[in-house]
Design a protein around this motif. Structure first.
Motif, PDB file in Angstrom:
ATOM      1  N   ARG A 177       0.667  -1.379   0.251  1.00 51.55           N
ATOM      2  CA  ARG A 177      -0.035   0.107   0.026  1.00 51.55           C
ATOM      3  C   ARG A 177       0.802   1.202  -0.073  1.00 51.55           C
ATOM      4  O   ARG A 177       0.869   2.341  -0.578  1.00 51.55           O
ATOM      5  CB  ARG A 177      -0.812  -0.004   1.530  1.00 51.55           C
ATOM      6  CG  ARG A 177      -1.721  -1.104   0.886  1.00 51.55           C
ATOM      7  CD  ARG A 177      -2.982  -1.137   1.776  1.00 51.55           C
ATOM      8  NE  ARG A 177      -2.707  -1.158   3.610  1.00 51.55           N
ATOM      9  CZ  ARG A 177      -2.469  -2.309   4.373  1.00 51.55           C
ATOM     10  NH1 ARG A 177      -3.091  -3.100   4.044  1.00 51.55           N
ATOM     11  NH2 ARG A 177      -2.168  -1.500   5.546  1.00 51.55           N
ATOM     12  N   SER A 178       1.222   1.400   0.992  1.00 49.66           N
ATOM     13  CA  SER A 178       2.838   2.491   0.829  1.00 49.66           C
ATOM     14  C   SER A 178       3.790   2.769   0.019  1.00 49.66           C
ATOM     15  O   SER A 178       3.856   3.840  -0.439  1.00 49.66           O
ATOM     16  CB  SER A 178       3.764   2.140   2.265  1.00 49.66           C
ATOM     17  OG  SER A 178       4.370   1.436   2.288  1.00 49.66           O
ATOM     18  N   MET A 179       4.164   1.962  -0.958  1.00 52.35           N
ATOM     19  CA  MET A 179       5.025   1.748  -1.756  1.00 52.35           C
ATOM     20  C   MET A 179       4.388   1.774  -3.305  1.00 52.35           C
ATOM     21  O   MET A 179       5.153   1.689  -4.461  1.00 52.35           O
ATOM     22  CB  MET A 179       5.251   0.334  -1.903  1.00 52.35           C
ATOM     23  CG  MET A 179       6.763   0.395  -0.737  1.00 52.35           C
ATOM     24  SD  MET A 179       8.079   1.450  -1.088  1.00 52.35           S
ATOM     25  CE  MET A 179       9.703   1.350  -2.437  1.00 52.35           C
ATOM     26  N   GLY A 180       2.738   2.032  -3.206  1.00 50.81           N
ATOM     27  CA  GLY A 180       2.150   2.246  -4.289  1.00 50.81           C
ATOM     28  C   GLY A 180       2.501   4.098  -5.406  1.00 50.81           C
ATOM     29  O   GLY A 180       2.258   5.058  -4.769  1.00 50.81           O
ATOM     30  N   GLY A 181       2.656   3.547  -5.952  1.00 50.12           N
ATOM     31  CA  GLY A 181       3.547   5.415  -7.028  1.00 50.12           C
ATOM     32  C   GLY A 181       4.513   4.915  -6.841  1.00 50.12           C
ATOM     33  O   GLY A 181       5.413   5.794  -7.711  1.00 50.12           O
ATOM     34  N   HIS A 182       5.441   4.224  -6.279  1.00 44.05           N
ATOM     35  CA  HIS A 182       7.045   4.240  -5.883  1.00 44.05           C
ATOM     36  C   HIS A 182       7.740   3.205  -7.232  1.00 44.05           C
ATOM     37  O   HIS A 182       7.105   2.087  -7.240  1.00 44.05           O
ATOM     38  CB  HIS A 182       7.499   4.400  -4.958  1.00 44.05           C
ATOM     39  CG  HIS A 182       7.117   4.977  -3.940  1.00 44.05           C
ATOM     40  ND1 HIS A 182       7.032   6.790  -3.617  1.00 44.05           N
ATOM     41  CD2 HIS A 182       5.908   5.562  -2.876  1.00 44.05           C
ATOM     42  CE1 HIS A 182       6.598   7.743  -2.225  1.00 44.05           C
ATOM     43  NE2 HIS A 182       6.036   6.348  -2.334  1.00 44.05           N
TER      44      HIS A 182
END
Length: 228
Positions: A177-182
């Motif tokens: 969830r937190s690494m989405g888009g990274h």
């Protein structure tokens, strides 16, 4: 002899073996049910234990990150991965001092926090490059929020995050969830030295405590974020 009494005695003699057979059959049935419950309980409990654990495919990475809850098991696993050529360096999370830590420091007592101890242990195990990841508070969710920005800052292409076995699946959900888009690829690695055994966790008190606690947290995470 009274004919009625004689007939009753004959019926008792005939029904007595039948009752014994019924009791024997009932006892066998109870035994089979008990054995069945024991046999099928193990696969269910084993399945619950395995549900907590995830292991992504390993590949070359820029750095290995030891989750704060991984402890010595995480340090050992990270050192093995460095020796195995997965990555050249390891990062550990800073350990913000709590009330007890600050009191030790106020009294002038030498105090080694978790990050300092992990760094010392890693270097003793042959890991030359060890760094600390800044963070304000402790906790898996806080770590999952810190990692994306830290990876962006250092432009890491891929990292390996080492966790305890029981915490690995929930941690991967948090990181997804937190690494989405990274752009950084994150691989979660459960430590082989983790005391939690998904195949036999219900056989000891610590395993039961850890298993129940992590299952509750994972279940809640799935309810709140079903498509993570």
């Amino acid at each position: 002899m009274d004919p009625g009494s004689e007939a009753a005695g004959t019926r008792d003699e005939l029904t007595s073996p039948r009752r014994r057979r019924r009791r024997i059959l009932l006892a066998i049935l109870v035994l089979l049910v008990a054995v069945g419950a024991l046999v099928f309980r193990r696969p269910i409990l084993r399945g619950l234990g395995r549900a907590l654990v995830v292991e992504d495919a390993l590949g070359p990475a820029d750095i290995i990150v030891v989750a704060s809850d991984a402890g010595g098991a995480g340090v050992l696993e990270a050192a093995d991965l460095v020796q195995g050529g997965v990555a050249p360096r390891v990062a550990v999370f800073e350990d913000p001092p709590d009330v007890v830590d600050r009191e030790f420091l106020r009294r002038g007592v030498p105090y080694e926090d978790v990050a300092a101890r992990s760094t010392r242990q890693l270097r003793s195990l042959g890991v030359a490059q060890v760094e600390q990841i800044p963070r304000a508070v402790a906790g898996s969710e806080d770590e999952s929020r810190v990692i994306p920005g830290w990876c962006d800052q250092h432009r890491f292409g891929s990292i390996v995050v080492v966790s305890t076995a029981d915490h690995s699946r929930r941690l991967r959900r948090l990181l997804r969830r937190s690494m989405g888009g990274h752009p950084t690829r994150v691989v979660v690695r459960p430590s082989r030295y983790s005391p939690f055994d998904p195949e036999r966790w219900w056989e000891n008190r610590d395993g039961v405590r850890i298993g129940i606690m992590e299952l509750q947290k994972l279940f809640l995470d799935v309810l709140l974020h079903p498509i993570s």
